[in-house]
Design a protein around this motif. Sequence first.
Motif, short mmCIF file in Angstrom:
data_model
loop_
_atom_site.label_atom_id
_atom_site.label_comp_id
_atom_site.label_asym_id
_atom_site.label_seq_id
_atom_site.Cartn_x
_atom_site.Cartn_y
_atom_site.Cartn_z
N ILE A 117 19.73 7.09 45.82
CA ILE A 117 21.04 6.79 45.24
C ILE A 117 21.98 6.38 46.37
N TYR A 118 22.67 5.26 46.14
CA TYR A 118 23.62 4.73 47.11
C TYR A 118 24.97 4.58 46.42
N PHE A 140 37.30 5.71 51.18
CA PHE A 140 37.41 4.39 50.58
C PHE A 140 37.35 4.50 49.05
N LYS A 141 37.76 3.41 48.39
CA LYS A 141 37.75 3.38 46.92
C LYS A 141 36.30 3.30 46.44
N HIS A 142 35.90 4.30 45.66
CA HIS A 142 34.54 4.38 45.14
C HIS A 142 34.40 3.50 43.91
N LEU A 143 33.47 2.55 43.92
CA LEU A 143 33.25 1.64 42.79
C LEU A 143 32.10 2.08 41.89
N GLY A 144 31.23 2.94 42.39
CA GLY A 144 30.13 3.40 41.57
C GLY A 144 28.95 3.84 42.41
N SER A 145 28.05 4.59 41.76
CA SER A 145 26.82 5.05 42.41
C SER A 145 25.65 4.34 41.72
N PHE A 146 24.69 3.90 42.55
CA PHE A 146 23.59 3.09 42.05
C PHE A 146 22.27 3.54 42.64
N TRP A 154 19.26 -2.87 40.74
CA TRP A 154 20.11 -1.70 40.91
C TRP A 154 20.54 -1.19 39.54
N GLN A 155 20.43 0.12 39.34
CA GLN A 155 20.83 0.73 38.08
C GLN A 155 21.96 1.71 38.34
N ARG A 156 22.99 1.62 37.54
CA ARG A 156 24.15 2.50 37.70
C ARG A 156 23.76 3.93 37.32
#
Length: 163
Positions: A117-118, A140-146, A154-156
Motif C-alpha cells: 500500500i502506497y 502534505f495533503k493526502h489524496l488517497g491510499s492505493f 492501482w486500486q484505491r
Amino acid sequence: MLKIAFRSPRIVFQYLCTKYKLHAIAMKKKPDNIVFNEDTEQYEAHMLPYATNVGSPVIKIDDIALWKNRNINSANHLFETRYEELKAAYEKLMTEFEYNNIIYNAKFNFEPIIGEIYHLYEKMDKNTFLSLIAPDECNFKHLGSFQLKADKVWQRTDNDIVG
C-alpha cells in the motif's frame, strides 16, 4: 303475366334464369357456404387448413395489443436496467483510470512492489508524489491510499476523494 303459385323458390329461380337467359351463369354459381374452385372445378373444403362449415367455430383474430404493451414495457425495463449497470461499470472504470493516470504521472523514486500500500500526496506547488509514509506521519495533503495489483493497476484502498 307470370302465374307461379305454390312452387318452390328453386323452381321459380330456374324459371326466371331461363326466361332471361341467365341459366348458364346461375347454374355455375355455387352457394356461398360451398367451397368450390371454379378454375379446377373441384370442391376444396377438405384441403383447407381451416373449417368451412357454417356450424364451425368462428375464427377470431386475437387482440395482441395488450400482450405487446406488456412485453414492450418488460423489454424496456430490461434495457434500462442493463444500461444503468453498464453506465455504473463505465463510471467505475473511468474513476480507476483517473486514479492510475494520477499515480503514474506522480513523482516517485522507487519501484513499487505488488501488493504493498502506497500513499499519494500533493505538495504546495500542486505536484503529486507517491510515498510509503502513512498520512498521519506526513504534513502534505493526502489524496488517497492505493495498492498495486498484479496486473499493474492501482486500486484505491481508502474512501477519500482524490481532488
